[in-house]
Design an enzyme around this catalytic site. Structure first.
Site, PDB file in Angstrom:
ATOM      1  N   SER A 139      -7.659  -5.773   9.211  1.00  0.00           N
ATOM      2  CA  SER A 139      -6.720  -6.254   8.191  1.00  0.00           C
ATOM      3  C   SER A 139      -5.735  -7.199   8.838  1.00  0.00           C
ATOM      4  CB  SER A 139      -5.964  -5.069   7.576  1.00  0.00           C
ATOM      5  OG  SER A 139      -4.907  -5.499   6.754  1.00  0.00           O
ATOM      6  N   TYR A 152      -0.531   2.515   7.219  1.00  0.00           N
ATOM      7  CA  TYR A 152      -1.769   1.739   7.084  1.00  0.00           C
ATOM      8  C   TYR A 152      -1.795   0.639   8.161  1.00  0.00           C
ATOM      9  CZ  TYR A 152      -5.342  -1.257   4.936  1.00  0.00           C
ATOM     10  OH  TYR A 152      -6.466  -2.023   4.697  1.00  0.00           O
TER      11      TYR A 152
END
Length: 273
Positions: A139, A152
């Site tokens: 990500s 996250y």
């Protein structure tokens, strides 16, 4: 014919979102696909849509024993495995003060330790067969932490470090490593984030489709790219800001405001639909 044609691929989180898109696109490129997901029913639906070149299997990526069972299945089906795509992930959106520590533990366990378990389980098999390609779906938050997605982003930071550390260790082994950093992508995860007012930066830029990410992933597999940013034009900025605490703090206020405005517009469009 694609250079990926005829290869075997195992995709975690293949029951929806990016994983399902990769599975469909890989099959369309004449690859043999094993779709793993904690939601076996969803994985089976994707496999049914694809047809005989795809098989579904249950996998909780936090379970090392299940990893070995899934790898046994891959060797049974394909006689080996060419590509492991570590894609499965979760999000528990919300400010740190809004969540329980158990939420953060779960996020780290799934998003970092899950792929790490998969890579460590697969590594000796890849080494024994003398080939194999580890593909990690990471990500942009692996560089740029977002308010409302602290754990996250922490998991993705850790995952990137582990991926590259392993790649450096195995640089003479004949194994291949690719890590992909998608931008905001239209998936069930993004839909979940859209229900929260505490993750506005997830909507700072226009989202892309899961199919677009799948195209990028399979092209990275074909080219054996080491690291791919989405979009490539944002890579320098994300890396620069993400490693500069002063810049992170300076951009947070305006970035959250811009993201919140985009989220409000998204909700308005959905309410009119």
């Amino acid at each position: 014919m694609s250079r990926n044609s005829g290869k075997s691929i195992l995709i975690t989180g293949g029951g929806s979102g990016i994983g399902a898109a990769i599975a469909r696109m890989a099959s369309a490129s004449d690859m043999r696909v094993l779709i793993a997901d904690i939601n076996e029913h969803a994985a089976q639906q994707v496999a049914n849509d694809i047809g005989s070149s795809a098989t579904a299997i249950n996998l909780d990526i936090r379970d090392s024993e299940q990893w070995n069972e899934v790898l046994d299945k891959a060797w049974e089906l394909f006689g080996g495995l060419d590509i492991l795509v570590n894609n499965a992930a979760i999000a528990r959106p919300g400010y740190v003060r809004s969540l329980q520590v158990e939420n953060h533990h779960e996020t780290i366990d799934v998003n970092a330790m899950g792929p790490i378990r998969g890579m460590t389980a697969t590594l000796p098999r890849f080494r024994e067969q003398g080939s194999g390609h580890f593909v990690t779906i990471c990500s942009m938050t692996g560089f740029l932490p977002f308010p409302g997605l602290a754990s996250y982003a922490a998991a993705k930071h850790a995952l990137r470090a582990f991926h590259h550390g392993l790649a450096m260790e195995e640089r003479h082994s004949g194994l291949d490593f690719s890590i992909i950093h998608p931008t905001s992508t239209e998936t069930p995860m993004l839909e979940l984030e859209a229900t929260s007012d505490e993750v506005p930066m997830a909507f700072l830029v226009e989202s892309v489709t899961a199919d677009h990410v799948a195209e990028v992933v399979l092209e990275a597999v074909r080219l054996k790219s080491l690291e791919v940013f989405m979009p490539p034009s944002a890579a320098d900025t994300v890396r620069s800001v993400g490693t500069n605490a002063d810049q992170l703090m300076a951009m947070a206020e305006e970035a959250e405001k811009a993201g919140a405005a985009n989220l409000a517009a998204r909700r308005a469009r959905e309410s009119e639909a």
